[in-house]
Design a protein around this motif. Structure first.
Motif, mmCIF file in Angstrom:
data_model
loop_
_atom_site.group_PDB
_atom_site.id
_atom_site.type_symbol
_atom_site.label_atom_id
_atom_site.label_comp_id
_atom_site.label_asym_id
_atom_site.label_seq_id
_atom_site.Cartn_x
_atom_site.Cartn_y
_atom_site.Cartn_z
ATOM 1 N N THR B 5 31.284 34.370 38.582
ATOM 2 C CA THR B 5 31.862 34.015 39.864
ATOM 3 C C THR B 5 32.810 35.126 40.281
ATOM 4 N N ASN B 6 32.603 35.650 41.468
ATOM 5 C CA ASN B 6 33.578 36.577 42.035
ATOM 6 C C ASN B 6 34.560 35.765 42.850
ATOM 7 N N THR B 7 35.829 36.012 42.615
ATOM 8 C CA THR B 7 36.780 35.163 43.303
ATOM 9 C C THR B 7 38.007 35.947 43.730
ATOM 10 N N LEU B 8 38.742 35.430 44.699
ATOM 11 C CA LEU B 8 40.007 35.992 45.130
ATOM 12 C C LEU B 8 41.125 35.248 44.409
ATOM 13 N N ILE B 9 42.347 35.794 44.501
ATOM 14 C CA ILE B 9 43.440 35.208 43.753
ATOM 15 C C ILE B 9 43.762 33.781 44.214
ATOM 16 N N SER B 25 33.284 28.823 26.393
ATOM 17 C CA SER B 25 33.832 30.162 26.291
ATOM 18 C C SER B 25 33.815 30.815 27.658
ATOM 19 N N THR B 26 34.997 31.055 28.191
ATOM 20 C CA THR B 26 35.108 31.642 29.520
ATOM 21 C C THR B 26 35.725 33.027 29.428
ATOM 22 N N GLY B 27 35.109 33.995 30.091
ATOM 23 C CA GLY B 27 35.691 35.329 30.141
ATOM 24 C C GLY B 27 36.264 35.586 31.529
ATOM 25 N N ILE B 28 37.407 36.203 31.585
ATOM 26 C CA ILE B 28 37.992 36.542 32.881
ATOM 27 C C ILE B 28 38.216 38.046 32.935
ATOM 28 N N ILE B 29 37.675 38.682 33.955
ATOM 29 C CA ILE B 29 37.889 40.120 34.145
ATOM 30 C C ILE B 29 38.807 40.289 35.340
ATOM 31 N N ILE B 30 39.874 41.021 35.146
ATOM 32 C CA ILE B 30 40.893 41.082 36.185
ATOM 33 C C ILE B 30 41.459 42.491 36.336
ATOM 34 N N PRO B 31 41.677 42.964 37.570
ATOM 35 C CA PRO B 31 42.315 44.266 37.753
ATOM 36 C C PRO B 31 43.775 44.178 37.301
ATOM 37 N N SER B 32 44.310 45.252 36.794
ATOM 38 C CA SER B 32 45.661 45.191 36.246
ATOM 39 C C SER B 32 46.705 44.805 37.289
ATOM 40 N N ASN B 33 46.442 45.159 38.570
ATOM 41 C CA ASN B 33 47.343 44.769 39.661
ATOM 42 C C ASN B 33 47.582 43.265 39.723
ATOM 43 N N ASN B 34 46.541 42.522 39.402
ATOM 44 C CA ASN B 34 46.607 41.073 39.560
ATOM 45 C C ASN B 34 46.884 40.343 38.261
ATOM 46 N N TYR B 35 47.193 41.126 37.265
ATOM 47 C CA TYR B 35 47.370 40.533 35.939
ATOM 48 C C TYR B 35 48.432 39.429 35.961
ATOM 49 N N SER B 36 49.586 39.727 36.577
ATOM 50 C CA SER B 36 50.657 38.741 36.546
ATOM 51 C C SER B 36 50.305 37.491 37.354
ATOM 52 N N ILE B 188 31.703 33.859 33.268
ATOM 53 C CA ILE B 188 32.603 34.986 33.520
ATOM 54 C C ILE B 188 33.219 34.807 34.902
ATOM 55 N N ILE B 189 34.534 34.877 34.952
ATOM 56 C CA ILE B 189 35.190 34.889 36.267
ATOM 57 C C ILE B 189 35.654 36.311 36.501
ATOM 58 N N LYS B 190 35.194 36.906 37.593
ATOM 59 C CA LYS B 190 35.576 38.280 37.880
ATOM 60 C C LYS B 190 36.435 38.276 39.127
ATOM 61 N N LEU B 191 37.673 38.752 38.979
ATOM 62 C CA LEU B 191 38.610 38.682 40.079
ATOM 63 C C LEU B 191 38.571 39.984 40.875
ATOM 64 N N LYS B 192 38.497 39.840 42.226
ATOM 65 C CA LYS B 192 38.527 41.022 43.081
ATOM 66 C C LYS B 192 39.966 41.278 43.475
ATOM 67 N N GLU B 193 40.254 42.552 43.757
ATOM 68 C CA GLU B 193 41.593 42.894 44.231
ATOM 69 C C GLU B 193 41.927 42.027 45.443
ATOM 70 N N SER B 194 43.130 41.481 45.471
ATOM 71 C CA SER B 194 43.462 40.498 46.496
ATOM 72 C C SER B 194 43.546 41.093 47.897
ATOM 73 N N PHE B 195 43.754 42.419 47.966
ATOM 74 C CA PHE B 195 43.885 43.006 49.309
ATOM 75 C C PHE B 195 42.535 43.229 49.987
#
Lengths: 254, 196, 269
Positions: B5-9, B25-36, B188-195
């Protein structure tokens, strides 16, 4: 050239054979087969200069008595009487083996288990460390001559490699303090390797031998090794008179 | 079958909740900008399940600084933290519900401590494991070793019925880790940069 | 252990005997360290004399203590003979572990005995044993094991004992006789063997090179270097009388659980 300082062995002809005596800082190993009167040689060396005399087989009183008989004083001597200490330990019952009857008795086993699981080695019972005592005395002494009569005792009480290490340390002490150390060892009763190793680290090796010639015995003193003075290696026939060692014919080997 | 799933914050917390409720078992891939942001969402989610047994493995931040704003989480005795970097970084404040691992390269110890944490816990309670983060392990270990570690870990958690959430930081992700994450995750949840 | 009826197994204990499992377990002495027992297909065959090899600080003593405490938990009496460490130091170290239960020592299920005191009481020369000394010591070890009816015995370390024996022949004789008489009593023995840190490829599990051939089993505690960090390992090199895993495990020593094992990750080796 600086003059080499010598310490007299206390035996006139031996000093001559050595061309002056023993150089200060030298470690001398004296090897003697049984019957060579090696124990008397040690005492005669102790008769001159100020001396630390370490006795292992004879008590201080035994040594003093013998020395008096030869007319040698003992006022110059500081004794380390390991022999007496050893006797006391034996008398205190430490090291007294249990006999097989005791071992087998049930109450004895229970007592052993109890002792073994309840106590740490108490100080009063701990076996005295003679090697440490030896090293310590030699480190502390301010005497000019040190005589160890004999090394045999230590070899029978401790592993050979441990004894050898301590001797190496003592040799370094001796060399640093410019004293003259004499180590007396009975020949042929310890391993040949140890004998060779000890000869190897000694600066001077003197050997007393008894040879049978026909129906009589002849005794020989050999200087087998003298570091830096190969020419002084030599051999002399000797007898022991009422005033000690008398070296008769002297022969250079090299 | 892996669902990606591609998702926004926005709505991330719900996404996580959905994924975790149906997948082990869930994997989350996240850009470091959105880590917090992700950590916030995760903590909020953890807060909704205070009765579950949580084990939180941190290789990213020391335990102490991780939860500055979440003191209720720190004090929840149902949450056990396994901190792999405080000791290696020379930080030595000890907390009762935190287990310290000497170094992130002690992968076997990490495995042992994770599985030990669930020992003697209530069997009826749900059990969760958060790995923060899988990609950080690669800083301290060779990638094939991390791959092997992760394989062992997921095999064991599956056997013990433990739900795992494995974080990876996109910038730290290499092929080895991506492969094993895909292989061992159900979702897998893949997070896109929020901007964007 | 069931016959005397005195054994109370608490509920949390892992050592509850499973029905139907007893046939397989009969001939085995469980170390009580789960992973290790699994590697040994149930445990050390009863009566075996096992060499526990490792350099100083590798966890030999801890493992042996845990073996005895776990044995006590199963109702088996054990004895630990220390040669290298004095008793107070040993107990002080072991008290820090969660597995240590003072009760077992107080109740005499685990006996810790300083062998140096014993040999001194026997009047043995503390540095060197001659043939008579060695046989006297052997007799006493047997008598103590017999008297206490121990099922588990540890000598820590056999290296220190061998040091006092003066020839290979004596070492061989000593270990062989000790092993066989203890086996006769159904006592399972662990002898720790101190080795200097080994170089890669060097395969020697005992200082004198003899111990390893007489022992029924060898458990090797080593380490691997991972990016400068040392990871402790445990490997069963040989074990007579059972099939066993030959793979390396990573070993953890935690104050709570004592020895813990998990398969070693291999990519890093």
């Amino acid at each position: 050239m600086t003059d080499v300082e010598y310490i007299s062995t206390g035996i006139e002809n031996l000093d001559k054979l050595l061309e002056g005596g023993i150089q200060r800082g030298f470690t001398t190993l004296i090897l003697g087969s049984p019957g060579s009167s090696i124990e008397i040689l040690g005492k005669q060396i102790a008769s001159t200069d100020d001396v630390l005399y370490i006795t292992t087989e004879e008590t201080k009183d035994d040594v003093a008595q013998t020395m008096e008989r030869f007319g040698w004083g003992i006022s110059n001597i500081d004794f380390l009487d390991i022999s007496s200490k050893f006797t006391q330990q034996i008398l205190k019952g430490i090291g007294r083996p249990m006999n097989s009857f005791e071992q087998k008795s049930k109450s004895k086993i229970l007592e052993l288990i109890k002792e073994g699981s309840s106590s740490i080695l108490p100080d009063s019972n701990r076996k005295f460390d003679y090697l440490a005592d030896l090293l310590d005395s030699i480190k502390k002494t301010t005497r000019k001559k040190i005589i160890l009569n004999t090394l045999d005792f230590f070899i029978s009480e401790y592993p050979e490699d441990k004894v050898f290490r301590i001797i190496q340390e003592i040799k370094i002490q001796n060399s640093g303090k410019k004293t003259a150390l004499f180590i007396i060892l009975t020949k042929g009763v310890h391993s040949e390797i140890l004998e060779k190793k000890l000869e190897g680290i000694s600066d001077c090796v003197i050997e007393l031998e008894v040879l049978q010639k026909g129906s009589t015995f002849e005794r020989f003193l050999t200087i087998k090794k003298l570091r830096n003075y190969a020419k002084r290696i030599g051999i002399a026939r000797y007898v022991v008179e009422s005033n000690g060692f008398v070296l008769e014919t002297v022969e250079r080997i090299m | 079958m892996i669902l990606i799933t591609n998702t926004l914050i926005d709505g991330l917390k719900e996404r996580i909740a959905n994924a975790v409720s149906t997948n082990q078992s869930t994997g989350i891939i996240i850009p470091s900008n959105n880590y917090s942001d992700l950590i916030c969402s995760l903590f909020e989610y953890m807060d909704t399940k205070p009765d579950a047994i949580w084990v939180y493995l941190t290789i990213t931040k020391p335990f102490e600084s991780l939860f500055d704003d979440y003191s209720n989480l720190i004090n929840n005795q149902n949450i056990i933290f396994i901190d792999c970097i405080s000791h290696a970084a020379g930080i030595s404040k000890e907390k009762s519900n935190c287990i310290y691992i000497e170094s992130p390269s002690q992968l076997e110890s990490i495995l042992l401590e994770i599985m030990n944490s669930y020992k003697n816990t209530d069997d009826k309670k749900n059990k969760y494991l958060i790995i923060d983060s899988l990609s950080s392990l690669v800083i301290y270990n060779d990638a094939p070793l991390v791959t092997e570690f992760f394989t062992h870990l997921i095999n064991r958690t599956r056997l013990s019925d433990i739900t795992t959430i494995s974080l990876t930081i996109e910038e730290e992700l290499n092929d080895n880790i991506r492969k094993i994450l895909y292989l061992k995750s159900d979702k897998i949840i893949k997070l896109k940069e929020s901007f964007i | 252990m069931e016959e005397d009826g005195a054994l109370i197994i608490n509920e949390k204990s892992n050592y509850k005997k499973m029905e139907g499992d007893s046939m397989k377990e009969n001939g085995k002495c469980k170390t009580g360290i789960d992973e290790l027992d699994r590697k040994l297909d149930g445990g050390i065959p009863k009566g075996n004399a096992v060499l526990m090899v490792g350099s100083s600080g590798s966890g030999k003593t801890t493992l042996c203590m845990q073996y005895l405490i776990n044995g006590a938990e199963m109702g088996e009496r054990g004895v630990f003979f220390t040669i290298t460490e004095p008793l107070f130091k040993l107990t002080k170290n072991i008290e820090n572990f969660g597995f240590y239960k003072k009760k077992y020592v107080e109740d005499g299920l685990v006996n810790i005995i300083d062998l140096r005191i014993i040999s001194e009481r026997l009047g043995l020369n503390s540095e060197k044993y001659n043939v008579e000394d060695a046989s006297a010591l052997l007799e006493v070890l047997k008598d103590i094991a017999d008297e206490l009816e121990v099922k588990r015995l540890v000598i820590d370390s056999i290296t220190a004992l061998c040091y006092r024996l003066q020839s290979d022949e004596m070492i061989r004789d000593f270990i062989f006789k000790l092993g066989s008489s203890l086996a006769g009593m159904g006592c399972t023995t662990i002898l720790t063997s101190e080795i200097p840190p080994t170089k890669p490829g060097e395969l020697k599990y005992s200082k004198y090179g003899i111990e390893e051939f007489i022992a029924d089993g060898i458990i090797f505690l080593g380490d691997v270097n991972r990016r400068g960090d040392i990871i402790r390992t445990l490997q069963i090199i040989k074990m007579r009388g059972t099939s066993h895993s030959r793979t390396k495990s990573a070993m953890n020593i935690s104050s709570k659980n004592g020895i813990e094992l998990t398969p070693l990750l291999k990519s890093g080796e």
